[in-house]
Design a protein around this motif. Structure first.
Motif, PDB file in Angstrom:
ATOM      1  N   UNK A  16       0.797  -1.213   0.000  1.00  0.00           N
ATOM      2  CA  UNK A  16       0.000   0.000   0.000  1.00  0.00           C
ATOM      3  C   UNK A  16       0.833   1.268   0.000  1.00  0.00           C
ATOM      4  N   UNK A  17       2.042   1.205   0.571  1.00  0.00           N
ATOM      5  CA  UNK A  17       2.887   2.397   0.618  1.00  0.00           C
ATOM      6  C   UNK A  17       4.132   2.275  -0.244  1.00  0.00           C
ATOM      7  N   UNK A  18       4.584   1.051  -0.511  1.00  0.00           N
ATOM      8  CA  UNK A  18       5.812   0.933  -1.315  1.00  0.00           C
ATOM      9  C   UNK A  18       5.761  -0.255  -2.266  1.00  0.00           C
ATOM     10  N   UNK A  19       6.549  -0.121  -3.324  1.00  0.00           N
ATOM     11  CA  UNK A  19       6.760  -1.211  -4.281  1.00  0.00           C
ATOM     12  C   UNK A  19       8.209  -1.643  -4.120  1.00  0.00           C
ATOM     13  N   UNK A  20       8.416  -2.913  -3.767  1.00  0.00           N
ATOM     14  CA  UNK A  20       9.781  -3.433  -3.601  1.00  0.00           C
ATOM     15  C   UNK A  20      10.051  -4.424  -4.724  1.00  0.00           C
ATOM     16  N   UNK A  21      11.149  -4.247  -5.436  1.00  0.00           N
ATOM     17  CA  UNK A  21      11.522  -5.183  -6.501  1.00  0.00           C
ATOM     18  C   UNK A  21      12.891  -5.778  -6.220  1.00  0.00           C
ATOM     19  N   UNK A  22      13.083  -7.037  -6.649  1.00  0.00           N
ATOM     20  CA  UNK A  22      14.399  -7.672  -6.580  1.00  0.00           C
ATOM     21  C   UNK A  22      14.634  -8.407  -7.891  1.00  0.00           C
ATOM     22  N   UNK A  23      15.895  -8.674  -8.212  1.00  0.00           N
ATOM     23  CA  UNK A  23      16.206  -9.684  -9.217  1.00  0.00           C
ATOM     24  C   UNK A  23      17.076 -10.735  -8.553  1.00  0.00           C
ATOM     25  N   UNK A  24      16.781 -12.005  -8.874  1.00  0.00           N
ATOM     26  CA  UNK A  24      17.537 -13.113  -8.303  1.00  0.00           C
ATOM     27  C   UNK A  24      18.139 -13.933  -9.448  1.00  0.00           C
ATOM     28  N   UNK A  25      19.255 -14.604  -9.132  1.00  0.00           N
ATOM     29  CA  UNK A  25      19.912 -15.424 -10.153  1.00  0.00           C
ATOM     30  C   UNK A  25      19.461 -16.881 -10.025  1.00  0.00           C
ATOM     31  N   UNK A  26      20.098 -17.747 -10.790  1.00  0.00           N
ATOM     32  CA  UNK A  26      19.687 -19.152 -10.821  1.00  0.00           C
ATOM     33  C   UNK A  26      19.883 -19.872  -9.504  1.00  0.00           C
ATOM     34  N   UNK A  27      20.698 -19.288  -8.627  1.00  0.00           N
ATOM     35  CA  UNK A  27      20.882 -19.893  -7.288  1.00  0.00           C
ATOM     36  C   UNK A  27      20.007 -19.223  -6.244  1.00  0.00           C
ATOM     37  N   UNK A  28      19.059 -18.418  -6.701  1.00  0.00           N
ATOM     38  CA  UNK A  28      18.127 -17.701  -5.824  1.00  0.00           C
ATOM     39  C   UNK A  28      18.814 -16.657  -4.953  1.00  0.00           C
ATOM     40  N   UNK A  29      19.991 -16.208  -5.379  1.00  0.00           N
ATOM     41  CA  UNK A  29      20.668 -15.124  -4.652  1.00  0.00           C
ATOM     42  C   UNK A  29      20.185 -13.782  -5.210  1.00  0.00           C
ATOM     43  N   UNK A  30      19.989 -12.817  -4.302  1.00  0.00           N
ATOM     44  CA  UNK A  30      19.529 -11.494  -4.715  1.00  0.00           C
ATOM     45  C   UNK A  30      20.678 -10.754  -5.386  1.00  0.00           C
TER      46      UNK A  30
END
Ligand SMILES: [Zn+2]
Length: 326
Positions: A16-30
């Motif tokens: 409701x107050x923020x949009x958080x985005x991440x990208x992760x690699x094939x090992x699920x690391x951010x």
């Protein structure tokens, strides 16, 4: 494969107050993150455009090229149709009343397949797979923030019931109790949700009870009682804040213990804005508040703080991204 050419999946947590985005690699690391405020005017198309921009920011922060992004997952509040990607009744998002094709809109904007999931379900999945729940088979996630959300993994499988399971915030802790945002009475969220706690704090102030909550809010440049405002008020021993948090813990203790009497999970994971802000001391306090209500009181489940913090929702969304590129 070299790290710089890795295939990346994106995750977007819509709040409701923020949009958080991440990208992760094939090992699920951010590999990259970005955060922007949720648009407070306009409607779903404006929110979708901000979500796509935030994700592009996360890709840029990872140092990757946009072409390395192969798929995106989203965690959204409200009624999510996972088959179509439509999202309806996202009450905490300004201007989101009807149904909106969020999945197809984002997919067209980002030129990758997109899967939409429920925000709390994907956050619970992330904790189960990568965070505080990874040693366990059955966990109950309790996300203590503006409302109180719940997510459930039973014997390694997400349990969504007929689509509305694990709504732990609406477990009744007082029959005919305080009104809840859902229109019913006495729900745990009516006592423990940050939105309801703020309403009650304003009411206490109007009745003439002294509290520094709203001064702290202004000092911090906020327009609402954020988790940090509550933490500061508790630290200075503010009486109204202490009383309302005591009541919240009491409600959480009764509600979560009752849920555990039904489910007997391996662990309870406490997340959400307030849960992650207050940390393990409050998880320990929740365990103590649960104790008198547990049917098998000599074998309480561990209560653990969400290990992925406020990135958990976006990481869980990325884990839920479609597996194969279009
Ligand atoms: Zn309710």
């Amino acid at each position: 494969m070299s790290a710089t050419r890795a295939r990346l999946r994106g995750g977007i947590d819509l709040g409701g107050t923020k949009i958080q985005a991440v990208v992760i690699d094939g090992r699920n690391a951010v590999r990259g993150t970005a955060r922007t405020p949720t648009p407070q005017e306009g409607g779903p198309p404006d929110v979708a455009a901000a979500m796509a921009d935030t994700l592009r920011g996360a890709v840029a922060s990872s140092g990757a090229s946009p072409g390395q992004l192969i798929a995106v997952g989203v965690g959204a509040p409200g009624a999510v149709d996972e088959a179509t990607g439509d999202v309806a009744h996202s009450g905490n998002i300004i201007g989101w009343q009807g149904s909106f094709p969020l999945g197809s809109t984002l997919s067209a904007d980002l030129a990758v397949p997109v899967r939409i999931g429920n925000d709390v379900d994907v956050a619970t999945d992330a904790e189960y797979r990568l965070g505080a729940g990874k040693e366990f088979r059955s966990v109950l996630g309790v996300f203590w923030g503006t409302g109180v959300g719940g997510g459930l993994i039973l014997n390694g499988q997400p349990w969504t019931g007929r689509g509305a399971a694990a709504e732990i915030g609406h477990v009744v802790v007082v029959i005919d109790g305080l009104p809840c945002g859902c229109g019913r009475k006495g729900c745990m969220e009516a006592y423990a949700g940050r939105g309801k706690m703020e309403e009650r704090a304003r009411h206490e102030l109007a009745k003439g009870h002294k509290t520094s909550l709203f001064e702290i809010m202004e000092k911090r440049g906020k327009d609402r009682l954020s988790s940090g405002v509550w933490a500061d008020a508790l630290a200075e021993g503010d009486k109204v804040a202490t009383h309302l948090i005591d009541q919240a813990m009491w409600a959480l203790g009764a509600g979560v213990a009752s849920a555990n009497n039904l489910l007997d999970v391996d662990a309870i994971i406490l997340g959400g804005g307030l849960g992650t802000r207050f940390g393990q001391p409050f998880a320990d306090r929740l365990a103590r508040e649960m104790q008198p209500h547990l049917f098998v009181s000599d074998r309480p489940p561990p209560v653990l703080v969400a290990a992925l913090g406020d990135l958990g929702g976006a990481i869980g969304a990325a884990l839920n991204a479609p597996a194969r590129a279009r």
